[in-house]
Write a protein that holds these residues in place. Structure first.
Motif, PDB file in Angstrom:
ATOM      1  N   LEU A 176       1.073  -1.341   0.238  1.00  0.00           N
ATOM      2  CA  LEU A 176       0.133  -0.077   0.010  1.00  0.00           C
ATOM      3  C   LEU A 176       0.289   1.330   0.199  1.00  0.00           C
ATOM      4  O   LEU A 176       0.371   2.410  -0.678  1.00  0.00           O
ATOM      5  CB  LEU A 176      -0.585  -0.685   1.428  1.00  0.00           C
ATOM      6  N   VAL A 177       1.911   1.322   0.605  1.00  0.00           N
ATOM      7  CA  VAL A 177       2.784   2.652   0.381  1.00  0.00           C
ATOM      8  C   VAL A 177       2.956   2.504  -1.106  1.00  0.00           C
ATOM      9  O   VAL A 177       4.194   4.226  -0.718  1.00  0.00           O
ATOM     10  CB  VAL A 177       3.677   2.342   1.312  1.00  0.00           C
ATOM     11  N   ASN A 178       3.043   1.843  -1.530  1.00  0.00           N
ATOM     12  CA  ASN A 178       3.301   2.109  -3.256  1.00  0.00           C
ATOM     13  C   ASN A 178       2.199   2.878  -3.815  1.00  0.00           C
ATOM     14  O   ASN A 178       2.925   4.069  -4.557  1.00  0.00           O
ATOM     15  CB  ASN A 178       3.732   1.464  -3.573  1.00  0.00           C
ATOM     16  N   VAL A 179       0.883   3.545  -3.190  1.00  0.00           N
ATOM     17  CA  VAL A 179       0.576   3.996  -3.797  1.00  0.00           C
ATOM     18  C   VAL A 179       0.853   5.651  -3.405  1.00  0.00           C
ATOM     19  O   VAL A 179       0.219   6.405  -4.099  1.00  0.00           O
ATOM     20  CB  VAL A 179      -1.512   3.863  -3.131  1.00  0.00           C
ATOM     21  N   PRO A 180       1.068   6.580  -1.982  1.00  0.00           N
ATOM     22  CA  PRO A 180       1.362   7.492  -2.032  1.00  0.00           C
ATOM     23  C   PRO A 180       2.372   8.250  -2.750  1.00  0.00           C
ATOM     24  O   PRO A 180       2.809   9.053  -3.918  1.00  0.00           O
ATOM     25  CB  PRO A 180       1.347   7.632  -0.553  1.00  0.00           C
TER      26      PRO A 180
END
Length: 309
Positions: free
Chosen positions: A27-31
């Protein structure tokens, strides 16, 4: 250097995030991606080439071929090469690859073009880029498991173990251009691959009882070798393609590199997932990675020297 900074931050951040929830590493790749997109939107536009139709056949067949091949490699690790689901994935991979080659030879506006695919420097550069990522990302995947399972390290402690390699990788990257300017681009390409192969062989020979610092130190030539080779390889490739094909050529090179990383994780994961074969699978995977790099190191002598850097 940007990639090296990301490589250094990734394992450390992954170790921290996994303490809360392992799914956060995805999920950290989204921001991060949104920030990258905003920065790209602020960049000055590059000169535009003549508008060409989108190559739907080439783009879709290439994506299907690479996706199906990766899926087959993942499934083969647990089910075996002759399993029905492996063969079911290989079939569309072969068909899609054939469609891609045909579309590049006969299409009106091919995304790559058969002429570029036949160019010796393009073929060799793609093979070298593939092997470099097999060695680099395959090693990161394998050593992260090794340090935790054999070394007893926590995910939080494993991340910093990669920092010495990535810091030196970032330091080596700027020197590649100066070395290429002085000795020619082939020299850092060959030297970098040789250093990576040596590091992979040493890692394969490290016994399970070795102190942690030994595999951590052996990782350094793997990362530094890749950092030395990739910039010079890109320079060498761009020197041998027409200016209007520069973007396409680097796109093919980067695609080959990412395929190397994806297939390395898939195949090596299968080797160590076999019951009772974890340690032998790890050694086999590292030796396969080293052998791949050795082969492309020898092939690198066939590269034509660049006339400019």
């Amino acid at each position: 250097m940007g990639g090296s900074a990301g490589s250094a931050a990734g394992p450390v951040a992954g170790g921290l995030l996994s303490q809360a929830d392992g799914r956060l590493i995805f999920l950290v790749n989204v921001p991060v991606g949104l920030v990258a997109a905003l920065l790209a939107a602020r960049a000055r536009r590059s000169p535009r080439a003549a508008k060409a139709p989108f190559d739907w056949t080439g783009q879709v067949s290439a994506a299907l071929a690479m996706g199906a091949l990766t899926l087959a490699a993942i499934e083969a690790g647990s089910a075996g090469l002759t399993a029905w689901r492996v063969l079911a994935a290989l079939a569309p991979a072969v068909v899609s690859a054939g469609m891609f080659v045909a579309s590049q030879a006969r299409g009106r506006s091919p995304v790559v073009g058969s002429a570029l695919l036949r160019e010796r420097t393009m073929v060799l550069s793609s093979a070298i880029g593939f092997a470099l990522n097999v060695g680099f990302y395959g090693m990161i995947f394998l050593l992260s498991l090794y340090l935790q399972q054999a070394g007893g390290m926590s995910p939080l402690a494993t991340g910093p173990a990669f920092v010495p390699m990535t810091l030196l990788t970032a330091a080596v990257s700027p020197t590649a251009a100066s070395l290429a300017a002085r000795f020619g681009a082939r020299m850092p390409v060959i030297t970098g691959q040789a250093a990576m192969a040596v590091g992979l062989v040493v890692l394969a020979l490290v016994p399970a009882t070795a102190p942690t610092w030994l595999p951590v130190a052996a990782m350094i030539p793997v990362g530094a070798g890749g950092s030395l080779a990739v910039p010079a390889l890109t320079s060498l490739l761009l020197d041998h393609v027409a200016p209007e094909k520069a973007g396409t050529a680097t796109g093919v090179l980067n695609t080959a590199r990412q395929m190397g990383g994806a297939l390395a994780v898939a195949v090596f994961g299968g080797l160590i997932a076999r019951p009772g074969h974890r340690e032998t699978g790890l050694d086999t995977a590292l030796c396969l990675a080293a052998a791949t790099v050795v082969i492309t190191t020898a092939a690198s002598f066939l590269l034509r020297p660049a006339t400019r850097v």
